[in-house]
Motif scaffolding. Structure first.
Motif, PDB file in Angstrom:
ATOM      1  N   ALA A  28      23.463 100.186 -88.770  1.00  7.42           N
ATOM      2  CA  ALA A  28      23.729 101.441 -89.485  1.00  7.42           C
ATOM      3  C   ALA A  28      25.197 101.837 -89.388  1.00  7.42           C
ATOM      4  O   ALA A  28      25.806 102.260 -90.383  1.00  7.42           O
ATOM      5  CB  ALA A  28      22.838 102.553 -88.929  1.00  7.42           C
ATOM      6  N   VAL A  29      25.776 101.688 -88.203  1.00  9.07           N
ATOM      7  CA  VAL A  29      27.184 102.045 -88.017  1.00  9.07           C
ATOM      8  C   VAL A  29      28.077 101.135 -88.861  1.00  9.07           C
ATOM      9  O   VAL A  29      29.019 101.601 -89.517  1.00  9.07           O
ATOM     10  CB  VAL A  29      27.559 101.970 -86.520  1.00  9.07           C
ATOM     11  N   LEU A  30      27.783  99.835 -88.860  1.00 13.00           N
ATOM     12  CA  LEU A  30      28.596  98.904 -89.657  1.00 13.00           C
ATOM     13  C   LEU A  30      28.435  99.147 -91.159  1.00 13.00           C
ATOM     14  O   LEU A  30      29.409  99.092 -91.910  1.00 13.00           O
ATOM     15  CB  LEU A  30      28.244  97.457 -89.304  1.00 13.00           C
ATOM     16  N   LEU A  31      27.200  99.430 -91.591  1.00 14.66           N
ATOM     17  CA  LEU A  31      26.985  99.739 -93.008  1.00 14.66           C
ATOM     18  C   LEU A  31      27.742 101.001 -93.419  1.00 14.66           C
ATOM     19  O   LEU A  31      28.338 101.056 -94.497  1.00 14.66           O
ATOM     20  CB  LEU A  31      25.493  99.899 -93.305  1.00 14.66           C
ATOM     21  N   ARG A  32      27.730 102.003 -92.543  1.00 13.75           N
ATOM     22  CA  ARG A  32      28.465 103.233 -92.837  1.00 13.75           C
ATOM     23  C   ARG A  32      29.959 102.956 -92.930  1.00 13.75           C
ATOM     24  O   ARG A  32      30.652 103.498 -93.793  1.00 13.75           O
ATOM     25  CB  ARG A  32      28.174 104.275 -91.749  1.00 13.75           C
ATOM     26  N   TYR A  33      30.480 102.118 -92.057  1.00  7.43           N
ATOM     27  CA  TYR A  33      31.893 101.762 -92.078  1.00  7.43           C
ATOM     28  C   TYR A  33      32.261 101.038 -93.375  1.00  7.43           C
ATOM     29  O   TYR A  33      33.262 101.357 -94.016  1.00  7.43           O
ATOM     30  CB  TYR A  33      32.230 100.897 -90.862  1.00  7.43           C
ATOM     31  N   VAL A  34      31.434 100.069 -93.768  1.00  8.39           N
ATOM     32  CA  VAL A  34      31.687  99.335 -95.017  1.00  8.39           C
ATOM     33  C   VAL A  34      31.591 100.276 -96.218  1.00  8.39           C
ATOM     34  O   VAL A  34      32.412 100.215 -97.136  1.00  8.39           O
ATOM     35  CB  VAL A  34      30.707  98.140 -95.153  1.00  8.39           C
ATOM     36  N   TYR A  35      30.608 101.172 -96.209  1.00 10.72           N
ATOM     37  CA  TYR A  35      30.465 102.168 -97.280  1.00 10.72           C
ATOM     38  C   TYR A  35      31.726 103.033 -97.378  1.00 10.72           C
ATOM     39  O   TYR A  35      32.245 103.271 -98.476  1.00 10.72           O
ATOM     40  CB  TYR A  35      29.234 103.038 -97.022  1.00 10.72           C
ATOM     41  N   ASP A  36      32.235 103.492 -96.242  1.00 11.48           N
ATOM     42  CA  ASP A  36      33.460 104.298 -96.240  1.00 11.48           C
ATOM     43  C   ASP A  36      34.656 103.492 -96.733  1.00 11.48           C
ATOM     44  O   ASP A  36      35.539 104.035 -97.397  1.00 11.48           O
ATOM     45  CB  ASP A  36      33.740 104.846 -94.840  1.00 11.48           C
ATOM     46  N   LEU A  37      34.684 102.181 -96.405  1.00  9.57           N
ATOM     47  CA  LEU A  37      35.778 101.329 -96.895  1.00  9.57           C
ATOM     48  C   LEU A  37      35.799 101.287 -98.416  1.00  9.57           C
ATOM     49  O   LEU A  37      36.854 101.405 -99.038  1.00  9.57           O
ATOM     50  CB  LEU A  37      35.612  99.900 -96.364  1.00  9.57           C
ATOM     51  N   PHE A  38      34.620 101.109 -99.031  1.00  8.32           N
ATOM     52  CA  PHE A  38      34.560 101.027-100.485  1.00  8.32           C
ATOM     53  C   PHE A  38      34.727 102.389-101.156  1.00  8.32           C
ATOM     54  O   PHE A  38      35.317 102.482-102.219  1.00  8.32           O
ATOM     55  CB  PHE A  38      33.243 100.377-100.936  1.00  8.32           C
ATOM     56  N   ARG A  39      34.223 103.423-100.554  1.00  7.34           N
ATOM     57  CA  ARG A  39      34.281 104.754-101.152  1.00  7.34           C
ATOM     58  C   ARG A  39      35.670 105.367-101.031  1.00  7.34           C
ATOM     59  O   ARG A  39      36.202 105.917-101.993  1.00  7.34           O
ATOM     60  CB  ARG A  39      33.262 105.676-100.496  1.00  7.34           C
ATOM     61  N   GLN A  40      36.281 105.273 -99.853  1.00 13.14           N
ATOM     62  CA  GLN A  40      37.560 105.929 -99.625  1.00 13.14           C
ATOM     63  C   GLN A  40      38.737 104.957 -99.655  1.00 13.14           C
ATOM     64  O   GLN A  40      39.874 105.384 -99.606  1.00 13.14           O
ATOM     65  CB  GLN A  40      37.547 106.635 -98.263  1.00 13.14           C
ATOM     66  N   GLY A  41      38.454 103.687 -99.687  1.00 16.15           N
ATOM     67  CA  GLY A  41      39.522 102.703 -99.658  1.00 16.15           C
ATOM     68  C   GLY A  41      39.947 102.340 -98.244  1.00 16.15           C
ATOM     69  O   GLY A  41      40.638 101.370 -98.029  1.00 16.15           O
ATOM     70  N   ALA A  42      39.536 103.145 -97.278  1.00 18.43           N
ATOM     71  CA  ALA A  42      39.847 102.867 -95.881  1.00 18.43           C
ATOM     72  C   ALA A  42      38.769 103.492 -95.019  1.00 18.43           C
ATOM     73  O   ALA A  42      38.455 104.667 -95.166  1.00 18.43           O
ATOM     74  CB  ALA A  42      41.205 103.427 -95.504  1.00 18.43           C
ATOM     75  N   GLY A  43      38.209 102.704 -94.159  1.00 17.16           N
ATOM     76  CA  GLY A  43      37.222 103.228 -93.225  1.00 17.16           C
ATOM     77  C   GLY A  43      37.915 103.743 -91.979  1.00 17.16           C
ATOM     78  O   GLY A  43      39.020 103.327 -91.649  1.00 17.16           O
ATOM     79  N   SER A  44      37.296 104.642 -91.305  1.00 14.46           N
ATOM     80  CA  SER A  44      37.869 105.201 -90.090  1.00 14.46           C
ATOM     81  C   SER A  44      37.452 104.345 -88.896  1.00 14.46           C
ATOM     82  O   SER A  44      36.284 104.355 -88.500  1.00 14.46           O
ATOM     83  CB  SER A  44      37.403 106.641 -89.908  1.00 14.46           C
ATOM     84  N   TYR A  45      38.414 103.634 -88.348  1.00 17.23           N
ATOM     85  CA  TYR A  45      38.140 102.793 -87.193  1.00 17.23           C
ATOM     86  C   TYR A  45      37.710 103.647 -86.006  1.00 17.23           C
ATOM     87  O   TYR A  45      36.836 103.262 -85.245  1.00 17.23           O
ATOM     88  CB  TYR A  45      39.380 101.964 -86.842  1.00 17.23           C
ATOM     89  N   ARG A  46      38.305 104.812 -85.873  1.00 16.32           N
ATOM     90  CA  ARG A  46      37.924 105.716 -84.767  1.00 16.32           C
ATOM     91  C   ARG A  46      36.465 106.139 -84.901  1.00 16.32           C
ATOM     92  O   ARG A  46      35.725 106.127 -83.924  1.00 16.32           O
ATOM     93  CB  ARG A  46      38.824 106.942 -84.751  1.00 16.32           C
ATOM     94  N   ASP A  47      36.027 106.500 -86.108  1.00 14.42           N
ATOM     95  CA  ASP A  47      34.625 106.863 -86.320  1.00 14.42           C
ATOM     96  C   ASP A  47      33.700 105.695 -85.998  1.00 14.42           C
ATOM     97  O   ASP A  47      32.632 105.891 -85.419  1.00 14.42           O
ATOM     98  CB  ASP A  47      34.385 107.325 -87.756  1.00 14.42           C
ATOM     99  N   LEU A  48      34.114 104.495 -86.382  1.00 18.01           N
ATOM    100  CA  LEU A  48      33.323 103.302 -86.076  1.00 18.01           C
ATOM    101  C   LEU A  48      33.147 103.153 -84.569  1.00 18.01           C
ATOM    102  O   LEU A  48      32.025 102.962 -84.081  1.00 18.01           O
ATOM    103  CB  LEU A  48      33.996 102.055 -86.656  1.00 18.01           C
ATOM    104  N   ARG A  49      34.224 103.266 -83.817  1.00 17.96           N
ATOM    105  CA  ARG A  49      34.155 103.130 -82.361  1.00 17.96           C
ATOM    106  C   ARG A  49      33.321 104.228 -81.724  1.00 17.96           C
ATOM    107  O   ARG A  49      32.520 103.972 -80.831  1.00 17.96           O
ATOM    108  CB  ARG A  49      35.562 103.146 -81.773  1.00 17.96           C
TER     109      ARG A  49
END
Length: 119
Positions: A28-49
């Motif tokens: 779920a965390v990885l899917l959310r990170y990938v979703y944020d990458l595509f939606r915002q153009g950059a995922g938050s590495y801090r949120d992922l951690r």
């Protein structure tokens, strides 16, 4: 089926739940990170951690419960109690380290940090 075998099965279920929570949480965390990458153009590495750390902490706490049930009810020997103590100490140190990674401060400093932010 006797008392010990019932609680051995309960301990296995609890430990399995801890593993499942960590596995599903990781996905779920990885899917959310990938979703944020595509939606915002950059995922938050801090949120992922932070989110991954929370998932690991929850899984570790559940695994400790399973170990306690197994040691107290199923395997009651001095050796198993010592092994449980070592496991709990290691997982507690891991939990503290993850908490520091997530929040940036020790758990007992949370109240002071929150109060100083409000001032």
């Amino acid at each position: 089926m006797d008392f010990e075998s019932v609680f051995a099965a309960v301990a296995r279920v609890i430990e399995g739940a801890g593993v499942v929570i960590m596995t599903i949480g990781l996905a779920a965390v990885l899917l959310r990170y990938v979703y944020d990458l595509f939606r915002q153009g950059a995922g938050s590495y801090r949120d992922l951690r932070v989110n991954l750390g929370r998932v690991i902490l929850l899984g570790l706490e559940i695994l400790i419960v399973g170990d306690i049930v197994r040691t107290i009810i199923v395997e009651t020997s001095v050796e198993s109690v010592l092994v449980l103590g070592l496991i709990v100490v290691i997982r507690t140190v891991l939990s503290f380290a993850l908490e520091v990674e997530i929040s940036g401060s020790w758990p007992w400093q949370q109240g002071r940090t929150d109060q100083s932010d409000a001032a």
